[in-house]
Motif scaffolding. Structure first.
Motif, PDB file in Angstrom:
ATOM      1  N   GLY A  84       0.769  -1.262  -0.150  1.00 31.06           N
ATOM      2  CA  GLY A  84      -0.168   0.112  -0.178  1.00 31.06           C
ATOM      3  C   GLY A  84       0.923   1.078  -0.191  1.00 31.06           C
ATOM      4  O   GLY A  84       0.609   2.159  -0.603  1.00 31.06           O
ATOM      5  N   LEU A  85       2.083   1.063   0.767  1.00 30.45           N
ATOM      6  CA  LEU A  85       2.980   2.343   0.803  1.00 30.45           C
ATOM      7  C   LEU A  85       3.687   2.802  -0.683  1.00 30.45           C
ATOM      8  O   LEU A  85       3.862   3.700  -1.049  1.00 30.45           O
ATOM      9  CB  LEU A  85       4.169   2.229   1.617  1.00 30.45           C
ATOM     10  N   GLY A  86       3.623   1.708  -1.540  1.00 27.59           N
ATOM     11  CA  GLY A  86       4.213   1.531  -2.732  1.00 27.59           C
ATOM     12  C   GLY A  86       3.402   2.160  -3.454  1.00 27.59           C
ATOM     13  O   GLY A  86       3.451   3.035  -4.371  1.00 27.59           O
ATOM     14  N   PHE A  87       2.161   1.728  -3.457  1.00 23.55           N
ATOM     15  CA  PHE A  87       0.887   2.411  -4.328  1.00 23.55           C
ATOM     16  C   PHE A  87       0.748   3.684  -4.037  1.00 23.55           C
ATOM     17  O   PHE A  87       0.188   4.637  -4.797  1.00 23.55           O
ATOM     18  CB  PHE A  87      -0.155   1.510  -4.144  1.00 23.55           C
ATOM     19  N   GLY A  88       1.021   4.038  -2.643  1.00 26.32           N
ATOM     20  CA  GLY A  88       0.631   5.329  -2.231  1.00 26.32           C
ATOM     21  C   GLY A  88       1.956   6.358  -2.807  1.00 26.32           C
ATOM     22  O   GLY A  88       1.672   7.456  -3.291  1.00 26.32           O
ATOM     23  N   ALA A  89       3.123   5.788  -2.956  1.00 25.88           N
ATOM     24  CA  ALA A  89       3.855   6.586  -3.521  1.00 25.88           C
ATOM     25  C   ALA A  89       3.747   6.878  -5.080  1.00 25.88           C
ATOM     26  O   ALA A  89       4.100   7.915  -5.645  1.00 25.88           O
ATOM     27  CB  ALA A  89       5.485   5.820  -3.535  1.00 25.88           C
ATOM     28  N   LEU A  90       3.265   5.813  -5.641  1.00 25.46           N
ATOM     29  CA  LEU A  90       2.686   5.842  -6.980  1.00 25.46           C
ATOM     30  C   LEU A  90       1.811   6.944  -7.137  1.00 25.46           C
ATOM     31  O   LEU A  90       1.682   7.799  -8.139  1.00 25.46           O
ATOM     32  CB  LEU A  90       2.126   4.437  -7.569  1.00 25.46           C
ATOM     33  N   GLY A  91       0.797   7.024  -6.375  1.00 24.82           N
ATOM     34  CA  GLY A  91      -0.245   8.163  -6.468  1.00 24.82           C
ATOM     35  C   GLY A  91       0.503   9.618  -6.423  1.00 24.82           C
ATOM     36  O   GLY A  91       0.010  10.478  -6.827  1.00 24.82           O
ATOM     37  N   ILE A  92       1.434   9.766  -5.356  1.00 26.25           N
ATOM     38  CA  ILE A  92       1.988  11.102  -4.930  1.00 26.25           C
ATOM     39  C   ILE A  92       2.711  11.268  -6.544  1.00 26.25           C
ATOM     40  O   ILE A  92       2.743  12.505  -6.872  1.00 26.25           O
ATOM     41  CB  ILE A  92       2.890  10.920  -3.812  1.00 26.25           C
ATOM     42  N   GLY A  93       3.358  10.415  -6.998  1.00 27.17           N
ATOM     43  CA  GLY A  93       4.277  10.640  -8.122  1.00 27.17           C
ATOM     44  C   GLY A  93       3.484  10.934  -9.330  1.00 27.17           C
ATOM     45  O   GLY A  93       4.036  11.866  -9.896  1.00 27.17           O
ATOM     46  N   VAL A  94       2.357  10.390  -9.557  1.00 24.49           N
ATOM     47  CA  VAL A  94       1.297  10.850 -10.641  1.00 24.49           C
ATOM     48  C   VAL A  94       0.914  12.366 -10.288  1.00 24.49           C
ATOM     49  O   VAL A  94       0.853  13.036 -11.388  1.00 24.49           O
ATOM     50  CB  VAL A  94       0.225   9.780 -10.717  1.00 24.49           C
ATOM     51  N   ARG A  95       0.834  12.601  -9.236  1.00 24.32           N
ATOM     52  CA  ARG A  95      -0.026  14.094  -8.872  1.00 24.32           C
ATOM     53  C   ARG A  95       1.251  14.908  -9.048  1.00 24.32           C
ATOM     54  O   ARG A  95       1.003  16.064  -9.696  1.00 24.32           O
ATOM     55  CB  ARG A  95      -0.233  14.051  -7.492  1.00 24.32           C
ATOM     56  N   ILE A  96       2.491  14.747  -8.962  1.00 26.76           N
ATOM     57  CA  ILE A  96       3.634  15.858  -8.997  1.00 26.76           C
ATOM     58  C   ILE A  96       4.268  15.538 -10.382  1.00 26.76           C
ATOM     59  O   ILE A  96       5.215  16.399 -10.489  1.00 26.76           O
ATOM     60  CB  ILE A  96       4.474  15.793  -7.867  1.00 26.76           C
ATOM     61  N   LEU A  97       3.969  14.679 -11.120  1.00 20.83           N
ATOM     62  CA  LEU A  97       4.668  14.445 -12.416  1.00 20.83           C
ATOM     63  C   LEU A  97       4.873  15.507 -13.215  1.00 20.83           C
ATOM     64  O   LEU A  97       3.900  16.071 -13.459  1.00 20.83           O
ATOM     65  CB  LEU A  97       4.020  13.011 -12.901  1.00 20.83           C
ATOM     66  N   ASN A  98       6.224  15.978 -13.722  1.00 19.39           N
ATOM     67  CA  ASN A  98       6.222  17.087 -14.801  1.00 19.39           C
ATOM     68  C   ASN A  98       6.001  16.489 -15.976  1.00 19.39           C
ATOM     69  O   ASN A  98       6.209  15.199 -16.420  1.00 19.39           O
ATOM     70  CB  ASN A  98       7.585  17.624 -14.446  1.00 19.39           C
ATOM     71  N   GLY A  99       5.861  17.148 -16.972  1.00 24.85           N
ATOM     72  CA  GLY A  99       5.837  16.850 -18.608  1.00 24.85           C
ATOM     73  C   GLY A  99       4.423  16.394 -18.827  1.00 24.85           C
ATOM     74  O   GLY A  99       4.309  15.942 -19.680  1.00 24.85           O
ATOM     75  N   ILE A 100       3.380  16.733 -18.009  1.00 24.31           N
ATOM     76  CA  ILE A 100       2.070  16.139 -18.104  1.00 24.31           C
ATOM     77  C   ILE A 100       1.088  17.472 -19.021  1.00 24.31           C
ATOM     78  O   ILE A 100       0.586  17.271 -19.977  1.00 24.31           O
ATOM     79  CB  ILE A 100       1.310  15.695 -17.026  1.00 24.31           C
ATOM     80  N   GLU A 101       1.236  18.686 -18.234  1.00 22.57           N
ATOM     81  CA  GLU A 101       0.349  19.792 -18.657  1.00 22.57           C
ATOM     82  C   GLU A 101       1.242  20.794 -18.606  1.00 22.57           C
ATOM     83  O   GLU A 101       1.661  21.618 -17.584  1.00 22.57           O
ATOM     84  CB  GLU A 101      -0.783  19.955 -17.644  1.00 22.57           C
ATOM     85  N   PRO A 102       1.912  21.319 -19.862  1.00 24.03           N
ATOM     86  CA  PRO A 102       1.722  20.793 -21.210  1.00 24.03           C
ATOM     87  C   PRO A 102       2.716  19.540 -21.407  1.00 24.03           C
ATOM     88  O   PRO A 102       3.562  19.359 -20.539  1.00 24.03           O
ATOM     89  CB  PRO A 102       1.996  21.805 -22.051  1.00 24.03           C
ATOM     90  N   PHE A 103       2.251  18.569 -22.191  1.00 21.91           N
ATOM     91  CA  PHE A 103       2.886  17.333 -22.392  1.00 21.91           C
ATOM     92  C   PHE A 103       4.274  17.674 -22.968  1.00 21.91           C
ATOM     93  O   PHE A 103       4.492  18.507 -24.069  1.00 21.91           O
ATOM     94  CB  PHE A 103       2.216  16.440 -23.391  1.00 21.91           C
ATOM     95  N   GLY A 104       5.392  17.176 -22.436  1.00 22.71           N
ATOM     96  CA  GLY A 104       6.628  17.292 -22.907  1.00 22.71           C
ATOM     97  C   GLY A 104       7.537  15.723 -22.581  1.00 22.71           C
ATOM     98  O   GLY A 104       7.877  15.499 -21.512  1.00 22.71           O
ATOM     99  N   LEU A 105       7.659  15.096 -23.583  1.00 27.91           N
ATOM    100  CA  LEU A 105       8.577  14.005 -23.329  1.00 27.91           C
ATOM    101  C   LEU A 105       9.847  13.797 -22.635  1.00 27.91           C
ATOM    102  O   LEU A 105      10.245  13.224 -21.794  1.00 27.91           O
ATOM    103  CB  LEU A 105       8.714  13.172 -24.795  1.00 27.91           C
TER     104      LEU A 105
END
Length: 306
Positions: A181-202
């Motif tokens: 669950g902590l691993g999936f929690g880290a996944l959720g945090i990562g998705v939230r702060i991930l750069n390159g999504i808005e705007p998209f930049g590979l």
């Protein structure tokens, strides 16, 4: 908000169904492992499943189908994490515990005790409170140092957790569920702060440590959850996963990402969040005997269902 709620509920349904299907495949592998105990193969010296046993579990058709549903759930959950406060999105997604419990009756032949049903009912009520109190989600941008910290913590958590669970053996189901669950929690945090999504930049996306924290947390969390399903209660392991998946991301969202409740309803959000965690712990605690009664990892190569 409505789109976020719908995607979170859909992700919860995919995860819940996937968990039970994975449990079916994992327990079939566990039965084969139990048969191999006499020859000294398939288990660790501590009585838990070996890496080869876990690898065999993931190639059963039930586990593969469950994994496909997990990937669909991941996509929906990632969208929900961008649209809702983390304390709400992660808690709704973690309500897959309800779906897991109901399906486990049919597919795993389990019988839930009254206290387990009561805990599940309380969890549902807590989700209603959270949805009522939730305000708009906060921001998506934090300092790059936070991205690196998330990656480092994810690696230590999964690597160290895997070693601990292997040493605990057959008594490590709840610990494995919590760590997954902590691993999936880290996944959720990562998705939230991930750069390159808005705007998209590979280029920006590929160079973000949060992307690799998502991969480590997701893959490692899936491995630890598989181990938990092999050696213990499916409802108990999933409930422990719920705690790990909600508490840390919810706290991070409120403290560092600006997630908040509606004006004047902060107390309701806090109460609903606490109630959700306590009820999930209740399911884990009251379901501890399930593995012994129904034989998640039986001592003899007999069918696990009675």
């Amino acid at each position: 908000m409505i789109l976020g709620l719908v995607t979170a509920v859909a992700a919860s349904a995919c995860y819940g169904t996937g968990s039970v299907l994975q449990a079916v495949g994992s327990r079939r592998s566990a039965r084969a492992e139990a048969a191999a105990k006499g020859s000294g193969t398939g288990v660790t010296e501590h009585g838990g499943p070996s890496l080869s046993s876990t690898a065999k579990a993931v190639v059963t058709w039930e586990f593969i189908l469950g994994t496909v549903l997990d990937f669909i759930g991941f996509g929906l959950g990632a969208l929900a994490a961008r649209l809702l406060p983390l304390f709400l999105s992660q808690t709704i997604i973690s309500a897959n515990l309800v779906i897991t419990a109901v399906l486990s009756i049919k597919l795993l032949g389990l019988r839930l005790k009254n206290l387990e049903w009561a805990s599940i009912g309380v969890l549902c009520g807590a989700l209603v409170l959270l949805a009522t109190a939730a305000g708009p989600e906060g921001g998506h941008h934090v300092e790059m140092a936070v991205h690196w910290w998330l990656l480092g913590v994810s690696v230590v958590l999964i690597a160290g957790g895997s070693l601990i669970v292997r040493r605990l053996g057959s008594s490590g189901a709840i610990v494995a569920g919590l760590l997954s669950g902590l691993g999936f929690g880290a996944l959720g945090i990562g998705v939230r702060i991930l750069n390159g999504i808005e705007p998209f930049g590979l280029g920006e996306l590929a160079s973000d440590p949060a992307l690799y924290a998502i991969l480590v947390g997701g893959i490692g969390g899936m491995y630890l959850h598989t181990v938990a399903l092999q050696v213990g209660s499916v409802n108990g392991a999933t409930a422990a996963l719920v705690v790990g998946e909600t508490v840390v991301p919810g706290a991070v969202g409120v403290l560092w990402l600006g997630d908040s409740s509606r004006a004047g309803l902060g107390w309701l959000a806090a109460f609903g969040f606490l109630l959700a965690v306590v009820s999930a712990v209740g399911v884990a605690y009251f379901g501890q005997e399930e593995a012994e009664v129904h034989g998640a990892q039986p001592k003899t190569p007999e069918p696990v269902h009675r």
